[in-house]
Motif scaffolding. Structure first.
Motif, PDB file in Angstrom:
ATOM      1  N   THR A 276      43.455  34.170  50.133  1.00  0.00           N
ATOM      2  CA  THR A 276      42.611  33.928  49.444  1.00  0.00           C
ATOM      3  C   THR A 276      41.969  33.968  48.456  1.00  0.00           C
ATOM      4  N   HIS A 277      40.326  33.184  47.734  1.00  0.00           N
ATOM      5  CA  HIS A 277      40.011  33.330  46.312  1.00  0.00           C
ATOM      6  C   HIS A 277      39.786  34.796  46.480  1.00  0.00           C
ATOM      7  N   LEU A 278      39.522  35.454  45.333  1.00  0.00           N
ATOM      8  CA  LEU A 278      39.536  36.641  44.794  1.00  0.00           C
ATOM      9  C   LEU A 278      38.409  36.477  43.630  1.00  0.00           C
ATOM     10  N   LYS A 279      37.138  37.425  44.577  1.00  0.00           N
ATOM     11  CA  LYS A 279      35.970  36.680  44.235  1.00  0.00           C
ATOM     12  C   LYS A 279      35.504  38.356  43.026  1.00  0.00           C
ATOM     13  N   PRO A 280      34.892  38.339  41.939  1.00  0.00           N
ATOM     14  CA  PRO A 280      35.151  39.448  40.998  1.00  0.00           C
ATOM     15  C   PRO A 280      34.439  41.017  41.695  1.00  0.00           C
TER      16      PRO A 280
ATOM     17  N   LEU B 129      38.721  50.795  45.887  1.00  0.00           N
ATOM     18  CA  LEU B 129      38.212  51.160  44.107  1.00  0.00           C
ATOM     19  C   LEU B 129      37.399  49.373  44.494  1.00  0.00           C
ATOM     20  N   SER B 130      36.700  49.936  43.588  1.00  0.00           N
ATOM     21  CA  SER B 130      36.097  48.604  42.783  1.00  0.00           C
ATOM     22  C   SER B 130      36.884  47.588  41.614  1.00  0.00           C
ATOM     23  N   ILE B 131      36.890  46.625  41.151  1.00  0.00           N
ATOM     24  CA  ILE B 131      37.886  46.377  40.238  1.00  0.00           C
ATOM     25  C   ILE B 131      37.256  45.252  39.080  1.00  0.00           C
ATOM     26  N   ASP B 132      38.048  45.149  38.417  1.00  0.00           N
ATOM     27  CA  ASP B 132      37.161  44.260  37.168  1.00  0.00           C
ATOM     28  C   ASP B 132      38.651  42.816  36.397  1.00  0.00           C
ATOM     29  N   PRO B 133      38.477  42.397  37.391  1.00  0.00           N
ATOM     30  CA  PRO B 133      39.115  40.735  36.845  1.00  0.00           C
ATOM     31  C   PRO B 133      39.803  40.516  35.984  1.00  0.00           C
ATOM     32  N   SER B 134      40.065  39.590  35.174  1.00  0.00           N
ATOM     33  CA  SER B 134      40.697  38.696  34.306  1.00  0.00           C
ATOM     34  C   SER B 134      41.967  38.192  34.270  1.00  0.00           C
ATOM     35  N   ASN B 135      41.862  36.351  33.859  1.00  0.00           N
ATOM     36  CA  ASN B 135      43.065  36.129  33.775  1.00  0.00           C
ATOM     37  C   ASN B 135      44.325  36.674  33.107  1.00  0.00           C
TER      38      ASN B 135
ATOM     39  N   PHE C 138      24.595  33.475  45.274  1.00  0.00           N
ATOM     40  CA  PHE C 138      25.413  32.291  45.677  1.00  0.00           C
ATOM     41  C   PHE C 138      24.939  31.447  46.920  1.00  0.00           C
ATOM     42  N   VAL C 139      25.085  30.025  47.034  1.00  0.00           N
ATOM     43  CA  VAL C 139      24.955  28.964  48.005  1.00  0.00           C
ATOM     44  C   VAL C 139      26.386  28.833  48.423  1.00  0.00           C
ATOM     45  N   MET C 140      26.833  29.046  49.583  1.00  0.00           N
ATOM     46  CA  MET C 140      28.007  29.067  50.583  1.00  0.00           C
ATOM     47  C   MET C 140      28.736  29.464  50.365  1.00  0.00           C
ATOM     48  N   GLY C 141      28.799  30.469  49.383  1.00  0.00           N
ATOM     49  CA  GLY C 141      29.593  31.212  48.645  1.00  0.00           C
ATOM     50  C   GLY C 141      30.131  30.879  47.503  1.00  0.00           C
ATOM     51  N   PHE C 142      29.682  29.625  46.552  1.00  0.00           N
ATOM     52  CA  PHE C 142      29.768  29.272  45.792  1.00  0.00           C
ATOM     53  C   PHE C 142      28.953  29.744  43.936  1.00  0.00           C
ATOM     54  N   LYS C 143      29.578  30.120  43.540  1.00  0.00           N
ATOM     55  CA  LYS C 143      28.763  31.147  41.873  1.00  0.00           C
ATOM     56  C   LYS C 143      27.746  29.688  41.459  1.00  0.00           C
ATOM     57  N   LEU C 144      26.832  30.197  41.468  1.00  0.00           N
ATOM     58  CA  LEU C 144      25.937  29.347  40.304  1.00  0.00           C
ATOM     59  C   LEU C 144      25.836  29.301  39.259  1.00  0.00           C
ATOM     60  N   PRO C 145      25.467  28.319  38.248  1.00  0.00           N
ATOM     61  CA  PRO C 145      25.448  28.784  37.337  1.00  0.00           C
ATOM     62  C   PRO C 145      24.363  29.655  36.464  1.00  0.00           C
TER      63      PRO C 145
ATOM     64  N   MET D 164      37.448  20.907  36.128  1.00  0.00           N
ATOM     65  CA  MET D 164      36.902  22.061  35.615  1.00  0.00           C
ATOM     66  C   MET D 164      37.983  22.466  35.020  1.00  0.00           C
ATOM     67  N   ASP D 165      37.575  23.665  33.696  1.00  0.00           N
ATOM     68  CA  ASP D 165      38.227  24.445  33.509  1.00  0.00           C
ATOM     69  C   ASP D 165      38.428  25.577  34.008  1.00  0.00           C
ATOM     70  N   ASP D 166      39.030  26.256  34.053  1.00  0.00           N
ATOM     71  CA  ASP D 166      39.152  27.919  34.528  1.00  0.00           C
ATOM     72  C   ASP D 166      38.135  28.881  34.473  1.00  0.00           C
ATOM     73  N   ALA D 167      36.979  29.260  32.948  1.00  0.00           N
ATOM     74  CA  ALA D 167      36.655  30.046  33.201  1.00  0.00           C
ATOM     75  C   ALA D 167      35.333  29.297  34.216  1.00  0.00           C
ATOM     76  N   THR D 168      35.055  28.358  34.030  1.00  0.00           N
ATOM     77  CA  THR D 168      34.221  27.810  34.660  1.00  0.00           C
ATOM     78  C   THR D 168      34.378  27.721  36.074  1.00  0.00           C
ATOM     79  N   ARG D 169      35.610  27.280  36.513  1.00  0.00           N
ATOM     80  CA  ARG D 169      36.381  27.359  37.765  1.00  0.00           C
ATOM     81  C   ARG D 169      35.552  28.755  38.759  1.00  0.00           C
ATOM     82  N   VAL D 170      36.403  29.704  37.728  1.00  0.00           N
ATOM     83  CA  VAL D 170      36.312  30.771  37.917  1.00  0.00           C
ATOM     84  C   VAL D 170      34.909  31.576  38.793  1.00  0.00           C
ATOM     85  N   LEU D 171      33.932  31.246  38.068  1.00  0.00           N
ATOM     86  CA  LEU D 171      32.773  30.961  37.903  1.00  0.00           C
ATOM     87  C   LEU D 171      31.885  31.300  39.848  1.00  0.00           C
TER      88      LEU D 171
END
Length: 977
Positions: free
Chosen positions: A283-287, A299-305, A441-448, A564-571
């Motif tokens: 499933t989706h990997l949250k930051p 461990l804690s992660i610091d992911p980037s595309n 977060f609302v319903m698991g999706f990041k707000l701007p 959406m572009d990937d940067a906004t979609r990842v948020l």
């Protein structure tokens, strides 16, 4: 797509086998039309059986409907090659790579990713022959190529791996038979194939695919067979597994050490910073997700595309990562993602805690005062809240725009409404956000992220006062009627006003209109709200409805993020499956880098916030039927559950009919039991397996037990049996005074009314402790008990009690990735292993040994019947006891006895007779012994003669048979001549 050639039209065959079959089918159809009675039903019973069988076959193919969550560009399919040593795993991997790349690659270490078609990529990995690698591969592989040496048969490692797969969710398995060229006789080869196929079907399922590799040519498998195997792999479909569908994970393709060189120069053995590359799967990997690396720690992660080759790459060039990495010329890296911090405006540190402290009303009263309101018409849908958790906050409106999907957040900390707000503004107070998800977060999706000046309404919002309507709770009859209408509308495609709707004051709200116009997360809110009123479980076609709704929801989700572009979609949603990302890990032990082995898979398994907590896991366990040793309570075992492998001390128990959890010393042999162990919280239904050691290789089956997680808890109610023993010292009819069971009157007071029992089976209960002076006074702790019958002084009294047992809190991660030899990791040893290594015998308690006790008890002597004198006088003469007369007769008999005195001559005669009788008896005894010796000698002689006769007859028979054989031989020769 533009630039592509138009598709060719279908050319119908006019000759050949297919044309003949089509012509035959058309002729049969014409015959049935001309004479339908000839093809009517001949037997109703036969038709009934055929119909029932067809329905049974159809019902077996039914599966629980699964929502298709496959992304547009899915991650590569993980194909694992598993098998015992010397079975041909490396040769097969080289053959598959050569088939796709047209080049020979040697010395492969680690996973190999390559493009195999327009819409499919493969990640090939060879599994080592140790338990840790097999466990890790079973958790991540989509397809297992299980290799078997046909000349030897199924080995222990094969059955171990199949059991591991059964526990962690069974992926697709394809068996491959090798070394078939060792069979010289075709009949033997055919029989071996058949036996191995049926044994393979027994372990998996009937009809499981078993592929044959006939032999080798110049050290490689034939190209035709490798091509056919690759075709099977390319068209294979995979059913999503439960654990992988709900957890994100990354299979590392390669690892890089990014530690500061100056820090390494100053301190060579410092903790390292590494970057790991791989595809997001599951499933989706949250930051903000924590990851657990099997064999290391959490461990804690610091992911980037990170950009990667698309599956639409024109030429299938492989990415042999770990050997010769092929990367783009430049790697644009996104800045590390950090959740934006909201500007605080004199808010306390914890809004939830402050709201709980400052509140003056109960939660029930707030819930009764709250309302839910919905918009109608073309205005955006809004949720109107009239009461909030924080009593210091005024009423607010929560709304979401259909196209922009933005939410304005304004903190309100005073009872007065700010000047810049008006009725109908679409805002949400900051204290309402924790109700949905913390933080922001609302319903698991990041707000701007918020701006410096909070926007009152997002661009494009209509700030006019919207029209509101209240939803009132319908009655039970209206709910059932609404449910029926809703189900009828969904399969009939909607309908007029009122169909499939819910009762609203002066309005009708239609569910389908909401689904087609609102964002997908708003659908989730309304669906969860409205599903509380309607239950569709009784509908016959609920599965089809569920599948249809899931497909529709997936389509809406894709359309929502399509532009959406990937940067906004990842948020909003995190890193979706299929993306190739770079993950940074900080403060990693230096042993991971120094002893890194690419042949062992490096997995980053996503861990939810709940799974990071520790607690007690209640499991259902069964010792494996092939494991020879017994499993003892408190013996350390290594458990594989979820992504983790750790050592713990389980305790086994059985649950009685009254829900008492009674501890067991050992696991039962042929049945399930329950187990308690300490470890990270794991979702219910997850499978686990237990092994006692992962170091080295043993000739025995290594999987000790398998089971399922039932529930997680922070406390235990485990008890074990305890018998308290006491001894009587005073007995008065049914009352008995007992000593030795307790030590003080206070202990007796705690057990007042408890049931007790004697060895002879007489039941009773404890009354009171014996205190003060008196003849019943005994040692401290004595008590008075009441029994069903009178006890004896030789009886023993015992009281059955249950003593609570604590489960030890032991959790040791199996960190085998930090050592040089990965398959030699050892942790805590059992008591039996320590005694064996140190040659220490088991301590023996004398009281615990079984003894043969021979107790000679004298029979109880009862007093004779005594009739009172008053009763004797009233009895008739015949019934009166005759005691006096018996006594007199006894005295008279004693007086009548006479002594016999012999004369001297009579004494000599008597002595002579005794001597003669003694001599005669001696002679008879001697003759009897001599007779026995003669009979034994005669019997021995007869046996010897019998043996001689037997051999004489045997030799005679041989001579006769030889003569007969010679005569028959002569006859046969003469007849042939």
């Amino acid at each position: 797509m533009e630039g592509e050639a138009p598709a060719k039209s279908h050319r119908v065959r006019h000759s050949g086998r297919k044309a003949e079959k089509r012509q035959q089918k058309d002729n049969e159809a014409e015959t049935k039309q001309r004479n339908p009675k000839a093809f009517a039903i001949q037997s109703a019973n036969k038709l009934n059986r055929a119909f029932r069988r067809a329905q049974d076959v159809k019902s077996r193919k039914h599966h629980i409907p699964v929502v298709d969550r496959t992304p547009l560009e899915p991650p590569p399919v993980v194909v694992a090659i598993v098998g015992p040593p010397k079975v041909g795993k490396t040769t097969l991997l080289n053959g598959i790579l050569k088939h796709y790349t047209r080049q020979k690659i040697s010395n492969i270490q680690g996973p190999v990713t390559l493009v195999t078609g327009k819409h499919r990529r493969l990640t090939l990995i060879e599994c080592n022959n140790d338990l840790t690698s097999m466990i890790d591969v079973a958790k991540i592989a989509d397809l297992i190529l299980l290799m078997v040496d046909a000349s030897f048969g199924f080995e222990m490692e094969t059955f171990e791996f199949l059991n591991i797969c059964q526990v962690h969710g069974f992926p697709k398995v394809m068996g491959i038979l090798t070394h078939l060229d060792s069979f010289k006789q075709p009949k033997t080869l055919k029989k071996t194939k058949k036996n191995l196929k049926h044994r393979f079907w027994t372990e998996l399922y009937q009809g499981a695919k078993l592929f044959y590799l006939t032999g080798m040519v110049y050290g490689e498998y034939p190209r035709t067979e490798i091509r056919n195997l690759c075709r099977f792999i390319s068209v294979m479909k995979f059913r999503p597994l439960t654990w992988r569908s709900s957890h994100s994970y990354v299979l590392a393709d390669r690892m890089e050490d990014i530690t500061d060189p100056e820090k390494l120069r100053v301190e060579p053995h410092c903790n390292r910073n590494i970057s790991v590359y791989g595809y997001v799967r599951g499933t989706h990997l949250k930051p903000s997700t924590m990851v657990h690396i099997p064999g290391l720690s959490t461990l804690s992660i610091d992911p980037s595309n990170y950009p990667c080759l698309s599956p639409h790459y024109p030429h299938p060039t492989p990415q042999v990562l770990g050997i010769t990495p092929i990367s783009p010329p430049f790697h644009p890296q996104l800045p590390p993602f950090h959740p934006p911090q909201e500007p605080r405006q004199n808010l306390p540190e914890s809004i939830m805690m402050s709201s709980m402290i400052d509140t003056t009303t109960t939660m029930d009263s707030k819930m009764t005062e709250s309302k839910v309101a919905l918009f109608t018409g073309e205005e955006p849908f809004c949720l109107f809240v009239t009461s909030c958790v924080n009593s210091s906050v005024w009423n607010v409106n929560v709304s979401m725009h259909r196209t922009l999907n933005q939410l304005a957040v304004i903190p309100l900390t005073t009872r007065s409404v700010p000047d810049h707000l008006s009725v109908g503004d679409n805002v949400v107070c900051e204290c309402c956000l924790p109700c949905a998800s913390i933080p922001r977060f609302v319903m698991g999706f990041k707000l701007p992220p918020p701006t410096d000046s909070p926007p009152l309404t997002p661009p494009g919002f209509n700030i006019s006062s919207p029209r509101m309507m209240e939803v009132r709770m319908p009655d039970e009859e209206l709910v059932e009627d609404a449910g029926r209408r809703r189900r009828r509308a969904i399969f009939q495609g909607g309908g007029g006003a009122g169909e499939g709707g819910y009762v609203v004051e002066n309005h009708q709200y239609h569910e389908n209109s909401l689904k087609t116009k609102s964002p997908f997360w708003l659908n989730n809110i309304f669906s969860s709200l409205l599903q509380t009123f309607v239950d569709d479980s009784d509908d016959e076609s609920s599965q089809d409805e569920y599948e249809h709704e899931g497909i529709e929801q997936t389509r809406m989700n894709r359309e929502e993020f399509e532009n959406m572009d990937d940067a906004t979609r990842v948020l909003y949603e995190g890193f979706r499956p299929g993306l190739y990302i770079r993950v940074e890990l900080h403060n990693v032990p230096t042993e991971l880098v120094e002893h890194f082995d690419p042949t062992y898979p490096l997995i980053l398994g996503g861990v939810t916030s709940t799974e990071g907590n520790m607690g007690y896991l209640r499991t259902r366990v069964k010792r494996h039927r092939w494991y020879k040793k017994i499993l003892k309570t408190r013996d350390p075992v290594i458990v594989s559950v979820g992504w983790r492998r750790y050592q713990t001390l389980p305790m086994y128990y059985m649950e009685d009919h009254n829900l008492r959890q009674r501890m067991l010393k050992y696991t039962p042999q042929y049945m399930h039991c329950w187990g308690l162990m300490y470890g990270p919280i794991t979702p219910q239904g997850a499978g686990f397996l237990a092994v006692q050691s992962i170091s080295g290789s043993t000739p025995q089956f290594r999987i000790a037990a398998t089971g399922t997680i039932l529930e997680s808890d922070c406390s235990t109610n485990l008890v074990k049996k305890l018998k308290l023993v006491g001894y009587p010292y005073k007995i008065y009819k049914n009352t008995c005074f007992v000593k030795g069971m307790f030590n003080s009157p206070l202990e007796v007071a705690k057990f007042e009314g408890a049931s007790i029992k004697s060895v002879s089976g007489i039941r009773g209960h404890i009354k009171k402790a014996v205190t003060g002076g008196g003849k019943e006074q005994g040692p401290p702790g004595s008590f008075r008990g009441m029994f069903e019958d009178k006890l004896l002084m030789s009886d023993i009294v015992f009281c059955r009690t249950w003593y609570p047992v604590q489960v030890p809190k032991m959790y040791v991660v199996a960190s085998n990735l930090l050592i040089q030899k990965k398959d030699s990791w050892t942790a805590m040893k059992s008591v039996g292993q320590l005694r064996f290594e140190q040659n220490v015998k088991v301590p023996v308690k004398g009281d615990s040994l079984y003894k043969v006790i021979c107790i000679s008890r004298l029979g109880r002597q009862f007093h004779g019947l005594v009739v009172p004198r008053a009763l004797q006088r009233e009895l008739p003469f015949k019934s009166k006891p005759k005691n006096e007369r018996g006594k007199k007769e006894g005295k008279r008999d004693k007086l009548m006895k006479k002594a016999v005195v012999r004369e001297p001559k009579d004494k000599q005669i008597a002595a002579l007779m005794v001597a003669l009788r003694t001599m005669d008896n001696s002679k008879k005894r001697t003759k009897k012994e001599e007779r026995k010796k003669q009979m034994a000698h005669h019997k021995m002689m007869l046996e010897k003669q019998e043996i001689k006769d037997h051999w004489r007859h045997k030799e005679a028979k041989k001579k006769i048979y030889k003569a007969l054989a010679k005569s028959e031989k002569r006859k046969s020769k003469s007849s042939t001549e």
